[in-house]
Design an enzyme around this catalytic site. Structure first.
Site, PDB file in Angstrom:
ATOM      1  N   GLU A   1      -9.450  -0.752  -1.861  1.00  0.00           N
ATOM      2  CA  GLU A   1      -9.214   1.140  -1.527  1.00  0.00           C
ATOM      3  C   GLU A   1      -9.698   1.678  -2.991  1.00  0.00           C
ATOM      4  O   GLU A   1     -10.059   2.620  -2.735  1.00  0.00           O
ATOM      5  CB  GLU A   1      -7.682   0.777  -0.677  1.00  0.00           C
TER       6      GLU A   1
ATOM      7  N   SER B   1      -6.497  -9.772   6.124  1.00  0.00           N
ATOM      8  CA  SER B   1      -6.101 -10.066   7.836  1.00  0.00           C
ATOM      9  C   SER B   1      -5.274 -11.205   7.982  1.00  0.00           C
ATOM     10  O   SER B   1      -5.253 -12.190   8.664  1.00  0.00           O
ATOM     11  CB  SER B   1      -7.735  -9.560   8.576  1.00  0.00           C
TER      12      SER B   1
ATOM     13  N   GLY C   1      -7.225  -5.382   6.244  1.00  0.00           N
ATOM     14  CA  GLY C   1      -6.940  -4.324   7.025  1.00  0.00           C
ATOM     15  C   GLY C   1      -7.988  -4.160   8.635  1.00  0.00           C
ATOM     16  O   GLY C   1      -7.969  -3.199   9.896  1.00  0.00           O
TER      17      GLY C   1
ATOM     18  N   LYS D   1       0.541  -1.506   0.042  1.00  0.00           N
ATOM     19  CA  LYS D   1       0.011   0.009   0.113  1.00  0.00           C
ATOM     20  C   LYS D   1       0.705   1.525  -0.101  1.00  0.00           C
ATOM     21  O   LYS D   1       1.648   1.363  -0.765  1.00  0.00           O
ATOM     22  CB  LYS D   1      -0.748  -0.408   1.745  1.00  0.00           C
TER      23      LYS D   1
ATOM     24  N   HIS E   1      -8.207  -3.466  -6.769  1.00  0.00           N
ATOM     25  CA  HIS E   1      -8.278  -3.574  -5.015  1.00  0.00           C
ATOM     26  C   HIS E   1      -9.486  -2.203  -4.115  1.00  0.00           C
ATOM     27  O   HIS E   1      -9.533  -1.550  -4.625  1.00  0.00           O
ATOM     28  CB  HIS E   1      -6.624  -3.026  -4.325  1.00  0.00           C
TER      29      HIS E   1
HETATM   30  C1  PEP Z   1      -4.869  -6.323   1.113  1.00  0.00           C
HETATM   31  O1  PEP Z   1      -5.010  -5.125   0.838  1.00  0.00           O
HETATM   32  O2  PEP Z   1      -5.196  -6.281  -0.368  1.00  0.00           O
HETATM   33  C2  PEP Z   1      -4.908  -6.792   2.351  1.00  0.00           C
HETATM   34  C3  PEP Z   1      -5.047  -8.048   2.431  1.00  0.00           C
HETATM   35  O3  PEP Z   1      -4.535  -6.149   3.548  1.00  0.00           O
HETATM   36  P1  PEP Z   1      -4.574  -6.822   5.299  1.00  0.00           P
HETATM   37  O4  PEP Z   1      -3.935  -7.945   4.878  1.00  0.00           O
HETATM   38  O5  PEP Z   1      -4.007  -5.655   5.810  1.00  0.00           O
HETATM   39  O6  PEP Z   1      -5.984  -6.658   5.395  1.00  0.00           O
END
Ligand code: PEP
Length: 250
Positions: A97, A213, A173, A12, A95
């Site tokens: 985001e 996560s 996240g 990220k 993604h």
């Molecule tokens: C991601 O940003 O693709 C992601 C899976 O983040 P996290 O592992 O922090 O949940």
């Protein structure tokens, strides 16, 4: 042929210094990793090339985004052709985001996927439902709609260049990982959709990885599910435990 296990690290908008970047690379370069796993690291665009220069050569790099055009007046964007020219083999597209914070629609993600494949990139295509959608029982519907947009602009052969990352938005996240049953069910639905919408071969051969996560503590159980072919990892990819996640099938 069995599908090769795939682990991606999505940094990220991290790290924020050259020193932190070098520390992460040192952990990766010193690690004893399963040679059967494909590992792809996606740093911020500014760091892709410097990181690739110092990263072990059995790991690949990815961009976190790319635009639909080859060149032109598109301030702030990176083109797929530029990534290919810089010898970056992968790009993450869609993604959550990008979808939620930057308003990317499934149609735009599909166009980006088409442009990336045409330029010669491989794509880590992210899909996944929000908590509201899951609680409304719309999980399969949402995933299929996101995939359908891509099916409409791709050919059967293109799918050898696509890794699907199933990333439930509520798990990204948040520390709330999907259960093994939830992940397996969604991955199996994705394969079922590919079988109907593209072909049995594509359903069998396309890697479907899980993201949301993932940690050293939960990766082994998830990796043991028959339709889970690896992980896309955010937060934990910046920590030493990323090595355990890479080795979760060993
Ligand atoms: C991601 O940003 O693709 C992601 C899976 O983040 P996290 O592992 O922090 O949940």
């Amino acid at each position: 042929m069995p599908r090769q296990f795939f682990v991606g690290g999505n940094f990220k908008m991290n790290p924020t210094s050259r020193e932190q970047k070098e520390n992460i690379v040192k952990i990766l370069n010193d690690a004893d990793v399963d040679p059967n796993t494909e590992v792809v690291i996606a740093p911020p665009s500014l760091y892709i090339l410097p990181l690739a220069n110092i990263l072990r050569k059995d790991f690949k790099v990815a961009a976190q985004n790319a635009y639909i055009k080859t060149s032109g007046a598109f301030t702030g964007e990176i083109s797929p052709a530029q990534l290919v020219d810089a010898e970056v083999p992968y790009v993450i597209l869609g993604h959550s985001e990008r979808r939620t914070l930057f308003g990317e629609t499934s149609e735009l993600v599909a166009q980006k996927t088409r442009a990336a494949i045409d330029a010669g990139l491989s794509v880590i295509l992210c899909i996944g439902e929000t908590l509201v959608e899951r609680e409304a029982g719309q999980c399969t519907q949402v995933i299929e709609k996101q995939l359908q947009a891509v099916v409409q602009v791709t050919k059967e052969a293109d799918w050898s260049k696509i890794v699907i990352a199933y990333e439930p938005v509520w798990a990204i996240g948040t520390g709330k990982v999907a259960t093994t049953a939830q992940a397996q069910e969604a991955h199996s639905d994705i394969r079922k959709f590919l079988r109907q919408a593209v072909s049995s071969a594509v359903a069998e051969n396309t890697r479907v990885i899980y993201g949301g996560s993932v940690t050293a503590g939960n990766c082994s159980d998830l990796a043991g599910q028959p339709d889970v072919d690896g992980f896309l990892v955010g937060g934990a990819s910046l920590k030493p435990e990323f090595v355990n996640i890479i080795n979760s099938r060993r």
